[in-house]
Design a protein around this motif. Structure first.
Motif, PDB file in Angstrom:
ATOM      1  N   LEU A 230      -6.592 -13.316  18.569  1.00  0.00           N
ATOM      2  CA  LEU A 230      -7.968 -13.641  19.175  1.00  0.00           C
ATOM      3  C   LEU A 230      -8.847 -12.307  18.831  1.00  0.00           C
ATOM      4  O   LEU A 230      -9.973 -12.539  18.628  1.00  0.00           O
ATOM      5  N   PRO A 231      -8.653 -11.102  19.147  1.00  0.00           N
ATOM      6  CA  PRO A 231      -9.330 -10.038  18.834  1.00  0.00           C
ATOM      7  C   PRO A 231      -9.693  -9.845  17.564  1.00  0.00           C
ATOM      8  O   PRO A 231     -10.912  -9.582  17.345  1.00  0.00           O
ATOM      9  N   LEU A 232      -8.884 -10.048  16.546  1.00  0.00           N
ATOM     10  CA  LEU A 232      -9.265  -9.971  15.209  1.00  0.00           C
ATOM     11  C   LEU A 232     -10.230 -11.069  14.810  1.00  0.00           C
ATOM     12  O   LEU A 232     -11.146 -10.629  14.043  1.00  0.00           O
TER      13      LEU A 232
ATOM     14  N   LYS B 215      -3.829 -22.543  18.820  1.00  0.00           N
ATOM     15  CA  LYS B 215      -2.806 -21.479  18.865  1.00  0.00           C
ATOM     16  C   LYS B 215      -1.677 -22.357  19.260  1.00  0.00           C
ATOM     17  O   LYS B 215      -1.826 -23.505  19.794  1.00  0.00           O
ATOM     18  N   GLY B 216      -0.511 -21.528  19.255  1.00  0.00           N
ATOM     19  CA  GLY B 216       0.756 -22.328  19.457  1.00  0.00           C
ATOM     20  C   GLY B 216       1.070 -22.057  21.096  1.00  0.00           C
ATOM     21  O   GLY B 216       0.500 -22.915  22.047  1.00  0.00           O
ATOM     22  N   VAL B 217       2.058 -21.412  21.499  1.00  0.00           N
ATOM     23  CA  VAL B 217       2.136 -20.870  22.960  1.00  0.00           C
ATOM     24  C   VAL B 217       1.029 -20.357  23.337  1.00  0.00           C
ATOM     25  O   VAL B 217       0.046 -19.679  22.657  1.00  0.00           O
ATOM     26  N   HIS B 218       0.699 -20.331  24.816  1.00  0.00           N
ATOM     27  CA  HIS B 218      -0.374 -19.801  25.342  1.00  0.00           C
ATOM     28  C   HIS B 218      -0.405 -18.225  25.127  1.00  0.00           C
ATOM     29  O   HIS B 218       0.559 -17.359  25.373  1.00  0.00           O
ATOM     30  N   PRO B 219      -1.417 -17.541  24.194  1.00  0.00           N
ATOM     31  CA  PRO B 219      -1.349 -16.253  23.660  1.00  0.00           C
ATOM     32  C   PRO B 219      -1.684 -15.206  24.956  1.00  0.00           C
ATOM     33  O   PRO B 219      -2.869 -14.493  24.801  1.00  0.00           O
ATOM     34  N   VAL B 220      -0.818 -14.852  25.690  1.00  0.00           N
ATOM     35  CA  VAL B 220      -1.140 -14.065  26.956  1.00  0.00           C
ATOM     36  C   VAL B 220      -1.503 -12.716  26.268  1.00  0.00           C
ATOM     37  O   VAL B 220      -2.474 -12.135  27.121  1.00  0.00           O
ATOM     38  N   ASP B 221      -0.481 -12.264  25.543  1.00  0.00           N
ATOM     39  CA  ASP B 221      -0.994 -10.649  24.910  1.00  0.00           C
ATOM     40  C   ASP B 221      -2.340 -10.659  24.153  1.00  0.00           C
ATOM     41  O   ASP B 221      -3.045  -9.624  24.468  1.00  0.00           O
ATOM     42  N   GLU B 222      -2.576 -11.828  23.497  1.00  0.00           N
ATOM     43  CA  GLU B 222      -3.943 -11.512  22.820  1.00  0.00           C
ATOM     44  C   GLU B 222      -4.983 -11.456  23.747  1.00  0.00           C
ATOM     45  O   GLU B 222      -6.159 -10.980  23.617  1.00  0.00           O
ATOM     46  N   ILE B 223      -5.181 -12.522  24.701  1.00  0.00           N
ATOM     47  CA  ILE B 223      -5.977 -12.530  25.792  1.00  0.00           C
ATOM     48  C   ILE B 223      -6.238 -11.133  26.581  1.00  0.00           C
ATOM     49  O   ILE B 223      -7.363 -10.819  26.980  1.00  0.00           O
TER      50      ILE B 223
ATOM     51  N   TRP C 284     -16.107 -10.082  26.091  1.00  0.00           N
ATOM     52  CA  TRP C 284     -15.618 -11.420  25.766  1.00  0.00           C
ATOM     53  C   TRP C 284     -14.555 -11.683  26.933  1.00  0.00           C
ATOM     54  O   TRP C 284     -13.867 -11.010  27.165  1.00  0.00           O
ATOM     55  N   ALA C 285     -14.789 -13.185  26.967  1.00  0.00           N
ATOM     56  CA  ALA C 285     -13.577 -13.561  28.171  1.00  0.00           C
ATOM     57  C   ALA C 285     -13.137 -15.123  27.841  1.00  0.00           C
ATOM     58  O   ALA C 285     -14.164 -15.880  27.166  1.00  0.00           O
ATOM     59  N   VAL C 286     -12.223 -15.435  28.098  1.00  0.00           N
ATOM     60  CA  VAL C 286     -11.546 -16.671  28.072  1.00  0.00           C
ATOM     61  C   VAL C 286     -12.118 -17.711  29.184  1.00  0.00           C
ATOM     62  O   VAL C 286     -12.285 -17.271  30.304  1.00  0.00           O
ATOM     63  N   GLN C 287     -12.729 -18.704  28.605  1.00  0.00           N
ATOM     64  CA  GLN C 287     -13.559 -19.668  29.495  1.00  0.00           C
ATOM     65  C   GLN C 287     -12.463 -20.901  30.053  1.00  0.00           C
ATOM     66  O   GLN C 287     -12.500 -21.466  30.872  1.00  0.00           O
ATOM     67  N   ALA C 288     -11.586 -21.135  29.035  1.00  0.00           N
ATOM     68  CA  ALA C 288     -10.447 -22.015  29.252  1.00  0.00           C
ATOM     69  C   ALA C 288      -9.388 -22.030  28.315  1.00  0.00           C
ATOM     70  O   ALA C 288      -9.392 -21.520  27.204  1.00  0.00           O
TER      71      ALA C 288
ATOM     72  N   ARG D 190       1.161 -26.556  21.601  1.00  0.00           N
ATOM     73  CA  ARG D 190      -0.159 -26.260  20.991  1.00  0.00           C
ATOM     74  C   ARG D 190      -1.126 -25.973  22.186  1.00  0.00           C
ATOM     75  O   ARG D 190      -1.308 -26.750  23.230  1.00  0.00           O
ATOM     76  N   HIS D 191      -2.053 -24.928  21.987  1.00  0.00           N
ATOM     77  CA  HIS D 191      -3.087 -24.707  22.850  1.00  0.00           C
ATOM     78  C   HIS D 191      -4.354 -24.545  22.321  1.00  0.00           C
ATOM     79  O   HIS D 191      -4.421 -23.851  21.130  1.00  0.00           O
ATOM     80  N   LEU D 192      -5.414 -24.735  22.778  1.00  0.00           N
ATOM     81  CA  LEU D 192      -6.788 -24.632  22.682  1.00  0.00           C
ATOM     82  C   LEU D 192      -7.676 -23.436  23.411  1.00  0.00           C
ATOM     83  O   LEU D 192      -7.481 -23.879  24.664  1.00  0.00           O
ATOM     84  N   VAL D 193      -7.776 -22.308  22.803  1.00  0.00           N
ATOM     85  CA  VAL D 193      -8.310 -21.146  23.651  1.00  0.00           C
ATOM     86  C   VAL D 193      -9.619 -21.099  23.252  1.00  0.00           C
ATOM     87  O   VAL D 193     -10.248 -20.884  22.276  1.00  0.00           O
ATOM     88  N   ILE D 194     -10.466 -20.970  24.530  1.00  0.00           N
ATOM     89  CA  ILE D 194     -11.966 -21.283  24.283  1.00  0.00           C
ATOM     90  C   ILE D 194     -12.262 -19.658  24.844  1.00  0.00           C
ATOM     91  O   ILE D 194     -12.332 -19.409  26.085  1.00  0.00           O
ATOM     92  N   VAL D 195     -13.092 -19.051  23.873  1.00  0.00           N
ATOM     93  CA  VAL D 195     -13.600 -17.885  24.433  1.00  0.00           C
ATOM     94  C   VAL D 195     -15.219 -17.505  24.061  1.00  0.00           C
ATOM     95  O   VAL D 195     -15.828 -18.172  23.071  1.00  0.00           O
TER      96      VAL D 195
END
Length: 222
Positions: free
Chosen positions: A157-159, A178-186, A193-197, A210-215
């Motif tokens: 996510l940062p890159l 993403k695959g698993v919830h990317p805790v470290d990336e968040i 920047w922040a995760v909305q969902a 599978r996950h969709l991370v909305i930033v």
């Protein structure tokens, strides 16, 4: 006449998957045309490591379409999505087929993949709504143009934000698959920047997580 590279049972399997995703089965012919093209080009250009059409159907088509609800509002408004590092057009081309109002920029620096993308856009009749940008992500000179950017198995996510965050409108969003919830990336998102969902995605025929991370930008409207 060239033999059809697709097994005859693939269409009903796809139609079943589309129903499971609340998409009309009538989308199947266009999606299968794309899959045929991908299979044929893949024999020469090695566009994707997946070779089996049934596996492609699940891991490419249905996996890409699992996020279609999250671009519905953008599509309804005639907005634009940039698919970063799209490779052979995933998820951008399936989303463009499923959401006819959506405008998509397919960003890909690899010349062979970009050639395939231009041919796919032409043969599938997606132009001018879908366009190919043969470029590195950070070199795309369209700052602030896009309602959303997306990336599928591209980078952290940062890159992704470092490379493509400049493309977003002030209220634009990154829709990261993403695959698993990317805790470290968040935890290492850039300042501002922040995760909305973060929502789990259900892909018909795929057991993997599978996950969709909305930033979005922290000061962006909700």
């Amino acid at each position: 006449m060239t033999a059809d590279p697709l097994p005859p049972d693939l269409r009903p399997t796809l139609e079943q998957g589309l129903r499971a995703l609340d998409l009309p089965p009538a989308l199947a012919p266009a999606l299968l045309d794309y899959l045929r093209l991908l299979l044929r080009w893949n024999q020469t250009y090695n566009l994707t490591a997946i070779r089996d059409p049934r596996e492609m159907l699940v891991k490419h088509l249905l996996d890409s379409l699992a996020m279609h609800r999250h671009v519905a509002e953008i599509a309804d408004a005639g907005g634009e999505l940039a698919d970063l590092g799209t490779g052979p057009g995933l998820p951008g081309i399936p989303l463009a087929i499923a959401r006819p109002g959506l405008r998509v920029a397919l960003v890909e620096s690899n010349g062979k993949k970009a050639r395939f993308l231009r041919e796919a856009v032409r043969k599938l009749g997606l132009a001018p709504r879908v366009r190919v940008l043969e470029s590195r992500i950070e070199a795309v000179d369209e700052a602030g143009r896009f309602d959303a950017i997306t990336a599928r198995a591209l980078a952290t996510l940062p890159l992704i934000l470092q490379l493509g965050g400049h493309l977003l409108r002030p209220d634009g969003r990154l829709l990261a698959m993403k695959g698993v919830h990317p805790v470290d990336e968040i935890a290492t998102l850039p300042e501002g920047w922040a995760v909305q969902a973060s929502e789990p995605l259900s892909v018909p025929g795929l057991e993997a997580e599978r996950h969709l991370v909305i930033v979005a930008r922290e000061d962006a409207p909700g």
